[in-house]
Write an enzyme that holds these catalytic residues in place. Structure first.
Site, short mmCIF file in Angstrom:
data_model
loop_
_atom_site.label_atom_id
_atom_site.label_comp_id
_atom_site.label_asym_id
_atom_site.label_seq_id
_atom_site.Cartn_x
_atom_site.Cartn_y
_atom_site.Cartn_z
CG ASP A 205 -0.42 0.06 2.53
OD1 ASP A 205 0.82 -0.10 2.67
OD2 ASP A 205 -1.17 0.27 3.49
CE1 TYR B 141 7.67 3.95 0.85
CE2 TYR B 141 7.32 5.19 -1.17
CZ TYR B 141 8.01 4.24 -0.46
OH TYR B 141 9.07 3.57 -1.04
CG PHE C 152 8.60 -0.23 -4.04
CD1 PHE C 152 9.04 -0.62 -2.79
CD2 PHE C 152 7.85 -1.11 -4.79
CE1 PHE C 152 8.75 -1.89 -2.30
CE2 PHE C 152 7.56 -2.38 -4.32
CZ PHE C 152 8.00 -2.78 -3.06
CG HIS D 140 8.66 -5.99 1.27
ND1 HIS D 140 9.31 -4.84 1.70
CD2 HIS D 140 7.51 -5.58 0.66
CE1 HIS D 140 8.58 -3.79 1.38
NE2 HIS D 140 7.49 -4.21 0.74
#
Length: 233
Positions: free
Chosen positions: A74, A76, A87, A196
Protein backbone atom coordinates in the site's frame (compact mmCIF):
# COMPACT_ATOMS: atom_id res chain seq x y z
CA UNK A 1 -16.83 10.12 8.62
CA UNK A 2 -19.31 11.90 6.33
CA UNK A 3 -21.98 9.74 4.73
CA UNK A 4 -23.34 12.23 2.18
CA UNK A 5 -20.18 12.49 0.05
CA UNK A 6 -20.83 11.68 -3.64
CA UNK A 7 -19.27 8.39 -4.69
CA UNK A 8 -16.24 8.33 -6.97
CA UNK A 9 -16.70 6.65 -10.34
CA UNK A 10 -13.31 4.98 -10.24
CA UNK A 11 -13.29 3.51 -13.77
CA UNK A 12 -14.12 6.97 -15.15
CA UNK A 13 -10.90 8.28 -13.56
CA UNK A 14 -8.82 5.74 -15.49
CA UNK A 15 -7.36 6.29 -18.97
CA UNK A 16 -9.66 4.74 -21.58
CA UNK A 17 -7.34 1.85 -22.52
CA UNK A 18 -7.30 0.70 -18.92
CA UNK A 19 -11.07 1.08 -18.58
CA UNK A 20 -11.46 -1.22 -21.56
CA UNK A 21 -9.16 -4.00 -20.37
CA UNK A 22 -10.34 -3.89 -16.74
CA UNK A 23 -14.07 -3.93 -17.49
CA UNK A 24 -14.32 -7.74 -18.03
CA UNK A 25 -12.61 -8.36 -14.68
CA UNK A 26 -14.48 -5.91 -12.42
CA UNK A 27 -17.82 -6.38 -10.67
CA UNK A 28 -19.70 -3.07 -11.17
CA UNK A 29 -21.50 -3.19 -7.82
CA UNK A 30 -18.35 -3.91 -5.85
CA UNK A 31 -16.41 -1.28 -7.77
CA UNK A 32 -19.14 1.25 -7.00
CA UNK A 33 -18.99 0.32 -3.31
CA UNK A 34 -15.23 0.84 -3.38
CA UNK A 35 -15.77 4.24 -5.01
CA UNK A 36 -18.06 5.22 -2.16
CA UNK A 37 -15.55 4.12 0.45
CA UNK A 38 -12.69 5.97 -1.23
CA UNK A 39 -14.75 9.16 -1.59
CA UNK A 40 -15.68 9.13 2.10
CA UNK A 41 -12.08 8.51 3.14
CA UNK A 42 -10.75 11.41 1.08
CA UNK A 43 -13.48 13.65 2.49
CA UNK A 44 -12.52 12.67 6.04
CA UNK A 45 -8.79 12.92 5.16
CA UNK A 46 -5.92 13.11 5.06
CA UNK A 47 -5.47 10.18 2.69
CA UNK A 48 -2.53 9.41 0.41
CA UNK A 49 -1.72 9.67 -2.40
CA UNK A 50 -3.54 12.91 -3.27
CA UNK A 51 -6.65 12.13 -5.30
CA UNK A 52 -5.13 13.59 -8.47
CA UNK A 53 -2.32 11.02 -8.17
CA UNK A 54 -4.53 8.04 -7.37
CA UNK A 55 -4.13 6.44 -10.79
CA UNK A 56 -0.69 7.79 -11.72
CA UNK A 57 0.61 4.28 -12.40
CA UNK A 58 -2.13 3.73 -14.97
CA UNK A 59 -1.66 7.12 -16.60
CA UNK A 60 2.07 6.67 -17.01
CA UNK A 61 1.98 3.08 -18.31
CA UNK A 62 -0.70 2.07 -20.81
CA UNK A 63 -1.64 -1.63 -20.91
CA UNK A 64 -0.33 -2.10 -24.44
CA UNK A 65 3.04 -0.66 -23.33
CA UNK A 66 3.34 -2.59 -20.07
CA UNK A 67 6.29 -4.99 -19.97
CA UNK A 68 6.89 -5.22 -16.23
CA UNK A 69 4.73 -5.10 -13.10
CA UNK A 70 6.33 -4.23 -9.76
CA UNK A 71 3.76 -4.88 -7.05
CA UNK A 72 3.86 -3.16 -3.67
CA UNK A 73 1.45 -3.45 -0.75
CA UNK A 74 0.00 0.00 0.00
CA UNK A 75 1.18 3.60 -0.41
CA UNK A 76 3.58 5.45 1.85
CA UNK A 77 1.58 6.95 4.72
CA UNK A 78 3.53 10.13 5.46
CA UNK A 79 2.76 13.52 3.93
CA UNK A 80 4.47 14.28 0.63
CA UNK A 81 5.72 10.77 -0.09
CA UNK A 82 3.12 8.81 -2.06
CA UNK A 83 2.35 9.90 -5.61
CA UNK A 84 0.61 6.87 -7.04
CA UNK A 85 3.62 4.71 -7.97
CA UNK A 86 4.68 1.77 -5.82
CA UNK A 87 7.97 2.24 -3.97
CA UNK A 88 8.43 5.67 -5.61
CA UNK A 89 8.50 9.03 -3.81
CA UNK A 90 8.21 12.57 -5.08
CA UNK A 91 11.26 14.58 -6.10
CA UNK A 92 13.03 16.06 -3.09
CA UNK A 93 11.63 13.50 -0.63
CA UNK A 94 14.20 11.40 1.27
CA UNK A 95 14.47 7.87 -0.11
CA UNK A 96 12.61 5.44 2.21
CA UNK A 97 14.44 2.40 3.61
CA UNK A 98 12.78 -0.16 1.30
CA UNK A 99 13.65 1.88 -1.77
CA UNK A 100 17.22 2.25 -0.53
CA UNK A 101 17.45 -1.54 -0.60
CA UNK A 102 15.97 -1.60 -4.10
CA UNK A 103 18.69 0.81 -5.19
CA UNK A 104 21.37 -1.26 -3.42
CA UNK A 105 20.25 -4.35 -5.30
CA UNK A 106 20.07 -2.33 -8.53
CA UNK A 107 23.73 -1.36 -8.13
CA UNK A 108 24.87 -4.88 -7.30
CA UNK A 109 22.75 -6.51 -10.00
CA UNK A 110 23.21 -4.27 -13.05
CA UNK A 111 25.76 -1.68 -11.92
CA UNK A 112 23.41 1.30 -11.79
CA UNK A 113 24.79 4.08 -9.55
CA UNK A 114 22.57 5.12 -6.67
CA UNK A 115 19.98 7.55 -8.06
CA UNK A 116 19.90 11.05 -6.61
CA UNK A 117 16.20 10.76 -5.79
CA UNK A 118 13.46 8.21 -5.34
CA UNK A 119 11.13 9.21 -8.18
CA UNK A 120 10.63 6.12 -10.37
CA UNK A 121 8.49 7.73 -13.06
CA UNK A 122 11.26 7.06 -15.58
CA UNK A 123 10.67 3.35 -15.12
CA UNK A 124 6.94 3.87 -15.61
CA UNK A 125 7.62 5.71 -18.87
CA UNK A 126 9.45 2.63 -20.15
CA UNK A 127 6.55 0.25 -19.50
CA UNK A 128 6.86 -0.60 -15.81
CA UNK A 129 3.51 -0.59 -14.01
CA UNK A 130 4.36 0.46 -10.45
CA UNK A 131 1.24 -0.83 -8.73
CA UNK A 132 0.26 -1.24 -5.10
CA UNK A 133 -2.24 -3.95 -4.15
CA UNK A 134 -4.10 -1.29 -2.12
CA UNK A 135 -4.09 2.15 -3.73
CA UNK A 136 -4.90 4.43 -0.79
CA UNK A 137 -3.96 4.76 2.88
CA UNK A 138 -4.95 7.00 5.78
CA UNK A 139 -2.18 9.23 7.07
CA UNK A 140 0.09 7.53 9.61
CA UNK A 141 -1.94 4.30 9.47
CA UNK A 142 -0.26 1.75 7.20
CA UNK A 143 -2.63 -0.94 5.99
CA UNK A 144 -5.67 1.11 6.99
CA UNK A 145 -7.41 0.64 3.63
CA UNK A 146 -6.68 -3.07 3.27
CA UNK A 147 -9.69 -5.32 2.72
CA UNK A 148 -11.86 -2.42 1.57
CA UNK A 149 -12.15 -3.49 -2.06
CA UNK A 150 -8.89 -2.31 -3.59
CA UNK A 151 -7.52 -5.85 -3.72
CA UNK A 152 -10.25 -6.87 -6.16
CA UNK A 153 -9.53 -3.81 -8.29
CA UNK A 154 -5.82 -4.48 -8.49
CA UNK A 155 -6.33 -8.24 -8.92
CA UNK A 156 -8.40 -7.29 -11.97
CA UNK A 157 -5.40 -5.31 -13.20
CA UNK A 158 -3.16 -8.36 -12.87
CA UNK A 159 -5.72 -10.48 -14.71
CA UNK A 160 -5.89 -7.89 -17.48
CA UNK A 161 -2.11 -7.98 -17.84
CA UNK A 162 -2.21 -11.78 -17.84
CA UNK A 163 -4.56 -11.60 -20.85
CA UNK A 164 -2.14 -9.51 -22.93
CA UNK A 165 -0.59 -11.16 -25.97
CA UNK A 166 2.95 -9.97 -25.25
CA UNK A 167 5.23 -11.00 -22.40
CA UNK A 168 4.91 -9.23 -19.07
CA UNK A 169 7.41 -9.83 -16.26
CA UNK A 170 5.74 -9.83 -12.84
CA UNK A 171 8.06 -8.82 -9.98
CA UNK A 172 6.40 -9.95 -6.75
CA UNK A 173 8.34 -8.85 -3.67
CA UNK A 174 7.25 -10.05 -0.25
CA UNK A 175 4.68 -12.50 1.02
CA UNK A 176 1.70 -10.27 0.27
CA UNK A 177 2.71 -9.74 -3.36
CA UNK A 178 3.75 -13.35 -3.88
CA UNK A 179 0.21 -14.51 -3.17
CA UNK A 180 -0.74 -12.85 -6.48
CA UNK A 181 1.38 -15.31 -8.49
CA UNK A 182 -1.68 -17.56 -8.82
CA UNK A 183 -3.37 -14.87 -10.91
CA UNK A 184 -0.73 -15.22 -13.63
CA UNK A 185 -1.74 -18.24 -15.69
CA UNK A 186 -0.59 -17.33 -19.21
CA UNK A 187 2.61 -19.28 -20.01
CA UNK A 188 4.06 -16.44 -22.07
CA UNK A 189 4.58 -14.37 -18.94
CA UNK A 190 7.37 -14.64 -16.36
CA UNK A 191 6.91 -14.37 -12.58
CA UNK A 192 9.96 -13.45 -10.50
CA UNK A 193 9.41 -13.74 -6.75
CA UNK A 194 11.61 -12.43 -3.94
CA UNK A 195 11.39 -11.26 -0.37
CA UNK A 196 10.27 -7.73 0.40
CA UNK A 197 13.03 -5.09 0.20
CA UNK A 198 12.19 -3.75 3.66
CA UNK A 199 15.20 -3.64 6.04
CA UNK A 200 12.99 -5.56 8.48
CA UNK A 201 13.28 -8.50 6.09
CA UNK A 202 17.01 -9.24 6.11
CA UNK A 203 16.78 -12.21 3.77
CA UNK A 204 15.17 -12.90 0.45
CA UNK A 205 15.49 -9.65 -1.53
CA UNK A 206 19.12 -8.61 -1.58
CA UNK A 207 20.88 -10.95 -3.94
CA UNK A 208 17.71 -11.88 -5.86
CA UNK A 209 18.97 -10.08 -9.00
CA UNK A 210 15.52 -9.14 -10.32
CA UNK A 211 16.67 -6.44 -12.74
CA UNK A 212 19.01 -8.55 -14.84
CA UNK A 213 16.51 -11.43 -14.75
CA UNK A 214 13.78 -9.09 -16.00
CA UNK A 215 15.89 -7.89 -18.91
CA UNK A 216 16.79 -11.47 -19.84
CA UNK A 217 13.11 -12.46 -19.83
CA UNK A 218 12.24 -9.49 -22.04
CA UNK A 219 15.12 -10.16 -24.44
CA UNK A 220 14.14 -13.83 -24.66
CA UNK A 221 10.71 -12.69 -25.88
CA UNK A 222 12.18 -10.27 -28.42
CA UNK A 223 11.17 -7.22 -26.42
CA UNK A 224 13.33 -4.16 -25.65
CA UNK A 225 15.09 -4.30 -22.32
CA UNK A 226 14.77 -1.63 -19.67
CA UNK A 227 17.24 1.14 -18.92
CA UNK A 228 17.12 0.76 -15.14
CA UNK A 229 19.35 3.81 -14.69
CA UNK A 230 16.57 6.00 -16.03
CA UNK A 231 14.53 6.41 -12.86
CA UNK A 232 13.22 9.98 -12.98
CA UNK A 233 10.93 10.79 -15.89
Amino acid sequence: MPDDVPTLDLPALLPQPWRAVLAPHLDPARTAALGGFVAREYAAGPVYPPLEDLFSAYRLCAPQDCRVLILGQDPYHKAGQAHGLSFSVRDGVPVPPSLRNVFKELAEDVGVPKPRGGNLSGWAAQGVLLLNAVLTVREAKPGSHANSGWEEFTDATIRALDALDHRVVFLLWGGYARKKAALVTNPRHVVLEAGHPSPMNPRGFLGSRPFSATNKALADAGLPTLDWERTAG
